[in-house]
Scaffold this active site. Structure first.
Site, PDB file in Angstrom:
ATOM      1  N   PHE A  63       4.641  -4.091  -1.947  1.00 60.32           N
ATOM      2  CA  PHE A  63       3.673  -3.941  -0.860  1.00 60.32           C
ATOM      3  C   PHE A  63       3.309  -2.474  -0.692  1.00 60.32           C
ATOM      4  O   PHE A  63       4.175  -1.602  -0.646  1.00 60.32           O
ATOM      5  CB  PHE A  63       4.255  -4.483   0.445  1.00 60.32           C
ATOM      6  CG  PHE A  63       3.310  -4.411   1.613  1.00 60.32           C
ATOM      7  CD1 PHE A  63       2.150  -5.174   1.631  1.00 60.32           C
ATOM      8  CD2 PHE A  63       3.575  -3.587   2.695  1.00 60.32           C
ATOM      9  CE1 PHE A  63       1.271  -5.121   2.708  1.00 60.32           C
ATOM     10  CE2 PHE A  63       2.709  -3.522   3.785  1.00 60.32           C
ATOM     11  CZ  PHE A  63       1.550  -4.295   3.787  1.00 60.32           C
ATOM     12  N   TYR A  83       1.206   0.303   1.681  1.00 58.88           N
ATOM     13  CA  TYR A  83       0.587   0.530   2.987  1.00 58.88           C
ATOM     14  C   TYR A  83       0.188   1.988   3.185  1.00 58.88           C
ATOM     15  O   TYR A  83      -0.486   2.324   4.156  1.00 58.88           O
ATOM     16  CB  TYR A  83       1.541   0.098   4.109  1.00 58.88           C
ATOM     17  CG  TYR A  83       2.879   0.814   4.112  1.00 58.88           C
ATOM     18  CD1 TYR A  83       3.067   1.987   4.831  1.00 58.88           C
ATOM     19  CD2 TYR A  83       3.959   0.308   3.401  1.00 58.88           C
ATOM     20  CE1 TYR A  83       4.288   2.641   4.841  1.00 58.88           C
ATOM     21  CE2 TYR A  83       5.184   0.951   3.407  1.00 58.88           C
ATOM     22  CZ  TYR A  83       5.351   2.121   4.118  1.00 58.88           C
ATOM     23  OH  TYR A  83       6.552   2.763   4.122  1.00 58.88           O
ATOM     24  N   GLY A  84       0.597   2.868   2.268  1.00 57.02           N
ATOM     25  CA  GLY A  84       0.269   4.286   2.349  1.00 57.02           C
ATOM     26  C   GLY A  84      -0.331   4.760   1.043  1.00 57.02           C
ATOM     27  O   GLY A  84      -1.280   4.167   0.529  1.00 57.02           O
ATOM     28  N   SER A  85       0.242   5.818   0.467  1.00 52.90           N
ATOM     29  CA  SER A  85      -0.337   6.409  -0.743  1.00 52.90           C
ATOM     30  C   SER A  85      -0.295   5.479  -1.952  1.00 52.90           C
ATOM     31  O   SER A  85      -1.086   5.647  -2.890  1.00 52.90           O
ATOM     32  CB  SER A  85       0.367   7.725  -1.082  1.00 52.90           C
ATOM     33  OG  SER A  85       1.744   7.514  -1.334  1.00 52.90           O
ATOM     34  N   GLU A  97       9.823   6.961  -3.950  1.00 55.14           N
ATOM     35  CA  GLU A  97       9.983   6.451  -2.591  1.00 55.14           C
ATOM     36  C   GLU A  97      11.378   6.704  -2.016  1.00 55.14           C
ATOM     37  O   GLU A  97      11.536   6.832  -0.799  1.00 55.14           O
ATOM     38  CB  GLU A  97       9.670   4.952  -2.562  1.00 55.14           C
ATOM     39  CG  GLU A  97       8.248   4.603  -2.963  1.00 55.14           C
ATOM     40  CD  GLU A  97       7.212   5.207  -2.036  1.00 55.14           C
ATOM     41  OE1 GLU A  97       7.463   5.260  -0.808  1.00 55.14           O
ATOM     42  OE2 GLU A  97       6.169   5.651  -2.533  1.00 55.14           O
TER      43      GLU A  97
END
Length: 246
Positions: free
Chosen positions: A79, A81-83, A158
């Protein structure tokens, strides 16, 4: 999902994204060992501490713990949601629109590299639990044969400082539900910032920068990609409006 039903074109569901994602070969955040070595050297040259990130063995142990729950021949959904929504940095076989329930975006993860420095840390996104919230983004499918190699690269990015808690969570897509890897907030990590108001958040994001560029550019790229996807996040819109005034 039956693999016979998988589209051969990764962009079959979202063809307009073909020109809106950074190619893997051009990504600054496909963190190979060579890239990691450059980051380490740069961090030391900027006066940072040698222990600025998790040791390789500790990070890899966290990845192996997560991977132990997956079948060896299983594709993995991730998933974004940012970069990851504009620069995934890993090879994928399919991308879809996606929505995760019970979570919302927040700029509350302090970084001393990438979009900040040890002297002036920046802020990047995490996902925090919120009853009734819906976080819209993308989900990428990594083919089973590439999962081990690509998650190794992804973990270096991450889980650089252990600031997220990797979870396997249900995500809805127009093509059906999938279980996806989600990097959610890890509030016990020292880099997690609690109870940060919008004005203070905006001041940090507007002024910090690092070797990957200005912190505000991270925010503007996020807002632009949300617009391309036809998505609205009130928090991001309000934060951007405040940053643009600084």
């Amino acid at each position: 999902m039956n693999r016979d039903d998988c589209p051969l074109d990764p962009f079959a569901h979202l063809p307009h994204l073909r020109q809106r994602l950074v190619a893997v070969e051009q990504s600054q955040v496909r963190v190979t060992p060579e890239v990691m070595a450059r980051w380490d050297q740069g961090h030391l040259e900027r006066g940072g501490s040698p222990d600025w990130r998790l040791p390789d063995e500790a990070r890899e142990a966290l990845r192996r713990d997560f991977m132990a729950a997956l079948a060896p021949d299983q594709d993995l959904w991730v998933f974004a949601y940012g970069s990851l929504m504009w620069d995934p940095g890993f090879y994928f076989a399919e991308v879809r629109s996606a929505e995760l329930g019970g979570h919302q975006r927040r700029f509350n993860y302090r970084v001393v590299g990438g979009r900040g420095t040890p002297e002036q840390p920046g802020l990047v996104l995490s996902l925090v639990p919120s009853d009734g919230a819906r976080c819209q983004g993308l989900v990428f499918r990594i083919a089973a044969a590439q999962v081990d190699a690509e998650t190794t690269v992804l973990w270096r990015r991450e889980m650089l400082r252990g600031g997220y808690a990797p979870r396997l969570l249900p995500v809805s897509t127009p093509q059906g539900w999938v279980q996806a890897l989600v990097f959610v907030a890890h509030p016990d990590n020292p880099s997690y910032v609690h109870d940060l108001g919008l004005d203070e958040t905006a001041q940090i994001v507007a002024t910090a920068s690092g070797h990957l560029g200005r912190n505000r550019d991270y925010l503007t790229q996020l807002a632009a990609q949300l617009q391309v996807l036809g998505l609205h996040d009130a928090y991001i819109s309000e934060l951007l409006a405040r940053v643009m005034k600084i």
